[in-house]
Motif scaffolding. Structure first.
Motif, PDB file in Angstrom:
ATOM      1  N   SER A   8       0.810  -1.216   0.000  1.00  0.00           N
ATOM      2  CA  SER A   8       0.000   0.000   0.000  1.00  0.00           C
ATOM      3  C   SER A   8       0.838   1.259   0.000  1.00  0.00           C
ATOM      4  CB  SER A   8      -0.933   0.004   1.216  1.00  0.00           C
ATOM      5  OG  SER A   8      -0.152  -0.061   2.409  1.00  0.00           O
ATOM      6  N   CYS A   9       2.094   1.169   0.421  1.00  0.00           N
ATOM      7  CA  CYS A   9       2.906   2.385   0.503  1.00  0.00           C
ATOM      8  C   CYS A   9       3.622   2.696  -0.801  1.00  0.00           C
ATOM      9  CB  CYS A   9       3.937   2.267   1.632  1.00  0.00           C
ATOM     10  SG  CYS A   9       5.146   0.943   1.374  1.00  0.00           S
ATOM     11  N   GLU A  10       3.526   1.833  -1.806  1.00  0.00           N
ATOM     12  CA  GLU A  10       4.226   2.075  -3.059  1.00  0.00           C
ATOM     13  C   GLU A  10       3.358   2.908  -4.004  1.00  0.00           C
ATOM     14  OE1 GLU A  10       4.888  -2.060  -3.971  1.00  0.00           O
ATOM     15  OE2 GLU A  10       7.042  -1.748  -3.779  1.00  0.00           O
ATOM     16  N   PRO A  11       3.985   3.902  -4.768  1.00  0.00           N
ATOM     17  CA  PRO A  11       3.231   4.740  -5.707  1.00  0.00           C
ATOM     18  C   PRO A  11       2.849   3.949  -6.950  1.00  0.00           C
ATOM     19  CG  PRO A  11       5.573   5.213  -5.907  1.00  0.00           C
ATOM     20  CD  PRO A  11       5.419   4.216  -4.773  1.00  0.00           C
ATOM     21  N   PHE A  12       1.874   3.045  -6.817  1.00  0.00           N
ATOM     22  CA  PHE A  12       1.516   2.135  -7.905  1.00  0.00           C
ATOM     23  C   PHE A  12       0.036   2.272  -8.202  1.00  0.00           C
ATOM     24  CE2 PHE A  12       3.200  -1.471 -10.239  1.00  0.00           C
ATOM     25  CZ  PHE A  12       2.060  -2.087 -10.703  1.00  0.00           C
ATOM     26  N   ASP A  13      -0.302   2.363  -9.463  1.00  0.00           N
ATOM     27  CA  ASP A  13      -1.693   2.524  -9.866  1.00  0.00           C
ATOM     28  C   ASP A  13      -2.287   1.154 -10.134  1.00  0.00           C
ATOM     29  OD1 ASP A  13      -4.024   2.969 -11.484  1.00  0.00           O
ATOM     30  OD2 ASP A  13      -3.347   5.051 -11.597  1.00  0.00           O
ATOM     31  N   SER A  14      -3.237   0.731  -9.350  1.00  0.00           N
ATOM     32  CA  SER A  14      -3.768  -0.628  -9.435  1.00  0.00           C
ATOM     33  C   SER A  14      -4.566  -0.869 -10.695  1.00  0.00           C
ATOM     34  CB  SER A  14      -4.632  -0.913  -8.202  1.00  0.00           C
ATOM     35  OG  SER A  14      -5.732  -0.031  -8.167  1.00  0.00           O
ATOM     36  N   LEU A  15      -5.087   0.207 -11.316  1.00  0.00           N
ATOM     37  CA  LEU A  15      -5.902   0.018 -12.522  1.00  0.00           C
ATOM     38  C   LEU A  15      -5.031  -0.142 -13.753  1.00  0.00           C
ATOM     39  CD1 LEU A  15      -8.757   2.600 -11.906  1.00  0.00           C
ATOM     40  CD2 LEU A  15      -8.821   0.137 -11.554  1.00  0.00           C
ATOM     41  N   SER A  16      -4.030   0.690 -13.871  1.00  0.00           N
ATOM     42  CA  SER A  16      -3.197   0.649 -15.081  1.00  0.00           C
ATOM     43  C   SER A  16      -1.995  -0.258 -14.920  1.00  0.00           C
ATOM     44  CB  SER A  16      -2.705   2.060 -15.412  1.00  0.00           C
ATOM     45  OG  SER A  16      -1.851   2.517 -14.381  1.00  0.00           O
ATOM     46  N   ARG A  17      -1.705  -0.662 -13.674  1.00  0.00           N
ATOM     47  CA  ARG A  17      -0.506  -1.445 -13.363  1.00  0.00           C
ATOM     48  C   ARG A  17       0.744  -0.672 -13.761  1.00  0.00           C
ATOM     49  NH1 ARG A  17      -1.990  -4.859  -9.814  1.00  0.00           N
ATOM     50  NH2 ARG A  17      -0.245  -6.236 -10.297  1.00  0.00           N
ATOM     51  N   MET A  18       0.656   0.652 -13.726  1.00  0.00           N
ATOM     52  CA  MET A  18       1.782   1.503 -14.104  1.00  0.00           C
ATOM     53  C   MET A  18       2.131   2.405 -12.922  1.00  0.00           C
ATOM     54  SD  MET A  18       1.979   4.487 -17.023  1.00  0.00           S
ATOM     55  CE  MET A  18       1.770   3.327 -18.368  1.00  0.00           C
ATOM     56  N   PRO A  19       3.404   2.475 -12.509  1.00  0.00           N
ATOM     57  CA  PRO A  19       3.768   3.387 -11.437  1.00  0.00           C
ATOM     58  C   PRO A  19       3.386   4.808 -11.802  1.00  0.00           C
ATOM     59  CG  PRO A  19       5.569   1.907 -11.941  1.00  0.00           C
ATOM     60  CD  PRO A  19       4.546   1.739 -13.021  1.00  0.00           C
ATOM     61  N   ARG A  20       2.779   5.516 -10.849  1.00  0.00           N
ATOM     62  CA  ARG A  20       2.334   6.867 -11.147  1.00  0.00           C
ATOM     63  C   ARG A  20       3.495   7.787 -11.483  1.00  0.00           C
ATOM     64  NH1 ARG A  20      -1.406   7.806  -5.966  1.00  0.00           N
ATOM     65  NH2 ARG A  20       0.508   6.956  -5.061  1.00  0.00           N
ATOM     66  N   ASP A  21       4.668   7.531 -10.864  1.00  0.00           N
ATOM     67  CA  ASP A  21       5.791   8.420 -11.128  1.00  0.00           C
ATOM     68  C   ASP A  21       6.459   8.140 -12.465  1.00  0.00           C
ATOM     69  OD1 ASP A  21       7.030   6.062 -10.541  1.00  0.00           O
ATOM     70  OD2 ASP A  21       8.094   6.792  -8.764  1.00  0.00           O
ATOM     71  N   SER A  22       5.934   7.191 -13.254  1.00  0.00           N
ATOM     72  CA  SER A  22       6.462   6.986 -14.600  1.00  0.00           C
ATOM     73  C   SER A  22       5.907   8.036 -15.554  1.00  0.00           C
ATOM     74  CB  SER A  22       6.122   5.584 -15.117  1.00  0.00           C
ATOM     75  OG  SER A  22       4.729   5.455 -15.331  1.00  0.00           O
ATOM     76  N   LEU A  23       4.817   8.688 -15.178  1.00  0.00           N
ATOM     77  CA  LEU A  23       4.277   9.809 -15.935  1.00  0.00           C
ATOM     78  C   LEU A  23       4.960  11.088 -15.493  1.00  0.00           C
ATOM     79  CD1 LEU A  23       0.417   9.140 -15.830  1.00  0.00           C
ATOM     80  CD2 LEU A  23       1.898   8.957 -17.824  1.00  0.00           C
ATOM     81  N   THR A  24       5.127  12.027 -16.410  1.00  0.00           N
ATOM     82  CA  THR A  24       5.651  13.339 -16.037  1.00  0.00           C
ATOM     83  C   THR A  24       4.556  14.382 -16.204  1.00  0.00           C
ATOM     84  OG1 THR A  24       6.385  13.934 -18.279  1.00  0.00           O
ATOM     85  CG2 THR A  24       7.926  12.659 -16.900  1.00  0.00           C
ATOM     86  N   LYS A  25       4.717  15.486 -15.537  1.00  0.00           N
ATOM     87  CA  LYS A  25       3.749  16.579 -15.648  1.00  0.00           C
ATOM     88  C   LYS A  25       3.666  17.086 -17.087  1.00  0.00           C
ATOM     89  CE  LYS A  25       2.422  20.798 -13.191  1.00  0.00           C
ATOM     90  NZ  LYS A  25       2.815  21.729 -12.093  1.00  0.00           N
ATOM     91  N   GLU A  26       4.817  17.152 -17.745  1.00  0.00           N
ATOM     92  CA  GLU A  26       4.849  17.606 -19.141  1.00  0.00           C
ATOM     93  C   GLU A  26       4.050  16.662 -20.041  1.00  0.00           C
ATOM     94  OE1 GLU A  26       5.959  20.043 -22.423  1.00  0.00           O
ATOM     95  OE2 GLU A  26       5.919  20.353 -20.257  1.00  0.00           O
ATOM     96  N   GLN A  27       4.184  15.355 -19.846  1.00  0.00           N
ATOM     97  CA  GLN A  27       3.412  14.394 -20.638  1.00  0.00           C
ATOM     98  C   GLN A  27       1.912  14.607 -20.433  1.00  0.00           C
ATOM     99  OE1 GLN A  27       5.281  10.822 -19.013  1.00  0.00           O
ATOM    100  NE2 GLN A  27       5.970  10.233 -21.060  1.00  0.00           N
ATOM    101  N   ILE A  28       1.521  14.839 -19.212  1.00  0.00           N
ATOM    102  CA  ILE A  28       0.105  15.036 -18.906  1.00  0.00           C
ATOM    103  C   ILE A  28      -0.414  16.308 -19.566  1.00  0.00           C
ATOM    104  CG2 ILE A  28      -1.524  15.506 -17.039  1.00  0.00           C
ATOM    105  CD1 ILE A  28       0.184  13.663 -15.270  1.00  0.00           C
ATOM    106  N   ILE A  29       0.370  17.375 -19.509  1.00  0.00           N
ATOM    107  CA  ILE A  29      -0.053  18.644 -20.124  1.00  0.00           C
ATOM    108  C   ILE A  29      -0.182  18.490 -21.635  1.00  0.00           C
ATOM    109  CG2 ILE A  29       0.646  21.021 -20.605  1.00  0.00           C
ATOM    110  CD1 ILE A  29       1.964  21.030 -17.803  1.00  0.00           C
ATOM    111  N   LEU A  30       0.798  17.856 -22.277  1.00  0.00           N
ATOM    112  CA  LEU A  30       0.741  17.661 -23.727  1.00  0.00           C
ATOM    113  C   LEU A  30      -0.452  16.795 -24.124  1.00  0.00           C
ATOM    114  CD1 LEU A  30       4.531  17.125 -24.551  1.00  0.00           C
ATOM    115  CD2 LEU A  30       3.137  19.155 -25.012  1.00  0.00           C
TER     116      LEU A  30
END
Length: 247
Positions: A8-30
């Motif tokens: 539970s303490c790991e930054p992991f997204d259970s739906l996408s199975r992708m670590p949340r910190d693998s995304l960057t703010k710039e990617q999200i904005i684009l």
């Protein structure tokens, strides 16, 4: 990680199975800009954005506070697309015209910016950089203080107004696509209705029945250039007929 299962303490997204910190703010904005360009402000939500990025909606909140925050970030980003003319190589009128044309073209590429500006306070480094350069252009012409502010604001208001018609049509198309409507058929029916109304008024009827001369320049572009030239003539006239400065 225990036996291949995230704790539970790991930054992991259970739906996408992708670590949340693998995304960057710039990617999200684009990605947000891409969604906005397709679906407009009303079509942007975290689920739609997650689908665009191949991630879960919850992963977006790791980098942005809300949809409203994301709209502001996306709007600030598109201001970075505007070319800032070199004041040392151009006169103030040419620089002002370059800025106006670049801003107009940017708004037409991103039709959602006008409605976003009506409901959000758009700010950020890119918008500030643009505003700073606009003021520099009009100060180089001889405007100072509030006169420089008003000159820059007046030209920007003209540019936004000139882009509004085409931006509204793009927004309407986006709305129709979201509802699954036949876009071309709907727009054709709307145009027919507009023409029917115009037929009741003599000047409008004359323009419908006998449109203007055909040229290589689209009517909207010709109208924009006429308005921009007239506006800059007026600003230049103010400089030549009386002293400008704080009042």
């Amino acid at each position: 990680m225990v036996n291949g299962t995230p704790t539970s303490c790991e930054p992991f997204d259970s739906l996408s199975r992708m670590p949340r910190d693998s995304l960057t703010k710039e990617q999200i904005i684009l990605a947000a800009v891409e969604v906005l360009d397709t679906d407009g402000v009303n079509g942007l939500n975290m689920r739609r954005l997650g689908a665009q990025l191949g991630s879960a909606a919850t992963a977006m909140y790791y980098h942005v506070k809300s949809k409203d925050d994301l709209v502001v970030l996306a709007a600030d980003h598109v201001f970075s697309e505007i070319e800032l003319p070199d004041l040392g190589a151009n006169g103030w009128r040419e620089a002002a015209a370059t800025l106006a044309r670049g801003t107009h073209a940017m708004i037409l590429r991103h039709f959602w910016l006008i409605p976003a500006m009506s409901t959000h306070l758009i700010y950020g480094l890119n918008k500030a950089r643009y505003d700073e350069h606009c003021l520099a252009v009009y100060e180089s012409a001889g405007f100072v203080g509030q006169d420089a502010d008003q000159a820059a604001a007046t030209v920007l208001m003209f540019v936004i107004g000139a882009a509004q018609g085409e931006a509204a049509e793009s927004a309407r198309r986006a709305q129709l696509r979201r509802t699954g409507a036949d876009v071309e058929r709907h727009l054709h029916e709307t145009l027919a209705h507009i023409i029917e109304i115009a037929q009741q008024f003599p000047r409008l009827r004359a323009r419908v029945e006998q449109p203007g001369e055909t040229t290589d320049t689209p009517p909207t572009e010709a109208t924009f250039e006429f308005g921009l030239r007239t506006l800059l003539d007026g600003l230049e006239g103010r400089l030549s007929t009386r002293s400008v400065g704080p009042r």
